[in-house]
Design an enzyme around this catalytic site. Structure first.
Site, mmCIF file in Angstrom:
data_model
loop_
_atom_site.group_PDB
_atom_site.id
_atom_site.type_symbol
_atom_site.label_atom_id
_atom_site.label_comp_id
_atom_site.label_asym_id
_atom_site.label_seq_id
_atom_site.Cartn_x
_atom_site.Cartn_y
_atom_site.Cartn_z
ATOM 1 N N GLY A 172 -2.236 3.610 -4.213
ATOM 2 C CA GLY A 172 -2.696 4.491 -5.278
ATOM 3 C C GLY A 172 -4.077 5.082 -5.072
ATOM 4 O O GLY A 172 -4.686 4.982 -4.008
ATOM 5 N N CYS B 109 -9.700 -1.547 3.254
ATOM 6 C CA CYS B 109 -8.800 -0.500 2.774
ATOM 7 C C CYS B 109 -9.105 -0.110 1.319
ATOM 8 O O CYS B 109 -10.167 0.406 1.039
ATOM 9 C CB CYS B 109 -7.350 -0.937 2.964
ATOM 10 N N SER C 273 0.815 -1.212 0.000
ATOM 11 C CA SER C 273 0.000 0.000 0.000
ATOM 12 C C SER C 273 0.849 1.263 0.000
ATOM 13 O O SER C 273 0.352 2.351 -0.296
ATOM 14 C CB SER C 273 -0.929 0.016 1.216
ATOM 15 N N GLY D 91 -4.718 7.180 2.078
ATOM 16 C CA GLY D 91 -4.710 8.614 1.830
ATOM 17 C C GLY D 91 -5.981 9.119 1.178
ATOM 18 O O GLY D 91 -6.089 10.306 0.870
ATOM 19 N N PHE D 92 -6.945 8.215 0.945
ATOM 20 C CA PHE D 92 -8.226 8.574 0.341
ATOM 21 C C PHE D 92 -9.353 8.054 1.232
ATOM 22 O O PHE D 92 -9.149 7.123 2.024
ATOM 23 C CB PHE D 92 -8.358 7.985 -1.059
ATOM 24 N N HIS E 157 -7.256 -2.047 8.688
ATOM 25 C CA HIS E 157 -6.627 -3.356 8.513
ATOM 26 C C HIS E 157 -6.959 -4.270 9.693
ATOM 27 O O HIS E 157 -6.311 -4.182 10.746
ATOM 28 C CB HIS E 157 -5.106 -3.208 8.398
ATOM 29 N N GLU F 65 -6.268 -7.272 10.178
ATOM 30 C CA GLU F 65 -5.191 -8.212 10.510
ATOM 31 C C GLU F 65 -4.113 -7.560 11.374
ATOM 32 O O GLU F 65 -3.325 -8.257 12.027
ATOM 33 C CB GLU F 65 -4.577 -8.779 9.238
ATOM 34 N N ASN G 187 -3.767 2.593 6.884
ATOM 35 C CA ASN G 187 -2.787 3.094 5.934
ATOM 36 C C ASN G 187 -3.516 3.493 4.661
ATOM 37 O O ASN G 187 -3.689 2.693 3.755
ATOM 38 C CB ASN G 187 -1.737 2.022 5.627
#
Length: 392
Positions: free
Chosen positions: A255, A280, A45, A324-325, A364, A366, A322
């Site tokens: 991305g 995610c 990621s 950014g969108f 996440h 996990e 984790n």
């Protein structure tokens, strides 16, 4: 050797090089995890990003083969305040400096990561240049300005597998390391003396779309009784449905989710035909498949301390994130509900379809690295599959 970290807005930091002395550009972001730097480095990621750790000292417990979350290091550069001169752990097989040299990744230490983090929080994540070249800081800033932006980038095609494969057919890689408890009946000892928990029998066969999946996600799925067939990101829906899976899992990945229009169409072909669980990036792309949109966060959520509230129960979990969108709640259709929100900024952290067996979370479950508060979602996926099968 001198190193420069330059940002596109003109701010720059001077420090000392470690790892491989090469130049790189990418989006500069920060991660607030206290530990887990090896998992961060190997998380797909982070493709295309230069990652700064906010913890003041990094590298103190070294690195080892078991903590890799993928087959390579994906960050473009690594930024820390202080590189530990000692790697002290019985599990350590090498130093962080050696590890970055092996993967030809540049690092910079000796900079004020607190100042860098405060700057990114106020100005937003931005493109940067990390270099050891004999250039001026102003020239490094120019390189940062010329770097392609994260928005519109499709890094999934760089990290998704080239061909489908069965995860852990010999039931060895998924076992959880432990210590002997009680009579030891629930554990097994390997040839090197390490002790692992025995895996449960397989209950469900699922297909997992790998957009940049971390290995610990696959381990956790198998630990919850799932047999997993992994497929590349561009696998058509018809091919997946022909495998007659009990459900489909959508992984994390790098991305801009808006750039992955081919994935949006694939997911629309799966909706209503099989239970789906996304995390995610998979969560964000379900948002598009539903008819919604995403937007870029100012500086993202990256670390193991993000508070998330379940709107149905009021319960709060501390989560590993984790991204950014985020999904735009106002863009979602009426048959999709927001199930979880981030308590720091109230952005969407979970979605659930009101009539179809589909749900997703932004974080996440996990937790590699991070807290285990959200691990129950793998069991929720199993319950969703069982409920769906009972209703046929």
């Amino acid at each position: 050797m001198r190193a420069i970290l330059a940002l596109e807005d003109g701010r720059y930091f001077l420090g000392e090089s470690f790892g491989t002395p090469v130049s790189t550009v990418g989006e500069v972001c920060f991660n607030t995890s206290m530990t887990g730097y090896q998992e961060v480095l190997t998380d797909p990621s982070y493709r295309g990003q230069i990652v700064a750790m906010t913890a003041p000292q990094i590298g103190n417990y070294g690195v080892n083969d078991l903590d890799d979350e993928s087959a390579a290091v994906h960050v473009r550069g690594f930024v820390i305040e202080e590189l530990s001169p000692v790697a002290s752990s019985w599990r350590s097989r090498g130093t962080l400096d050696e590890y970055l040299k092996k993967w030809k990744i540049p690092g910079i230490q000796g900079i004020d990561t607190r100042a860098l983090t405060k700057h990114l929080r106020s100005r937003g994540a931005m493109q940067g240049c990390l270099t050891t070249d004999d250039i001026t800081p102003e020239q490094a800033v120019a390189r940062a300005k010329a770097a392609p932006p994260m928005a519109g980038s499709d890094f999934v095609k760089e990290v998704t597998p080239k061909a489908p494969y069965a995860w852990d057919p010999e039931n060895r890689e998924s076992r959880a390391w432990t210590i002997v408890k009680g009579d030891g009946a629930a554990t097994e000892v390997t040839e090197n003396g390490e002790v692992f928990e025995k895996l449960p029998p397989v209950k469900h066969h699922i297909v997992a779309y790998d957009y940049g999946m971390k290995r610990n996600i696959l381990r956790r799925l198998r630990q919850e009784g799932f047999k997993v067939q992994v497929v590349p990101a561009e696998t058509p829906a018809a091919e997946v449905l022909a495998l007659k899976p009990d459900g489909v899992f959508l992984s994390n990945g790098p991305g801009d989710p808006a750039a992955l229009t081919y994935v949006h169409e694939i997911l629309r072909g799966l909706m209503g035909k099989t239970p789906i669980f996304g995390i995610c990036l998979g969560h964000q792309m379900l948002g598009y498949a539903f008819g919604g949109k995403t937007f870029k966060l100012k500086f993202g959520h990256r670390g193991g301390n993000q508070p998330v509230q379940d709107l149905a129960t009021g319960k709060v979990s501390i989560t590993s994130q984790n991204h950014g969108f985020a999904v735009d709640a106002d863009s979602l259709p009426s048959d999709v509900e927001v199930s979880h929100i981030n308590l720091n900024d109230h952005t969407v952290e979970g979605l659930r379809h009101k009539s179809l067996p589909i749900f997703s979370v932004q974080y996440h479950p996990e937790a590699a690295p991070g807290p285990n508060d959200a691990g129950y979602f793998f069991r929720e996926f199993a319950k969703l599959i069982e409920t769906s099968q009972a209703g046929r």
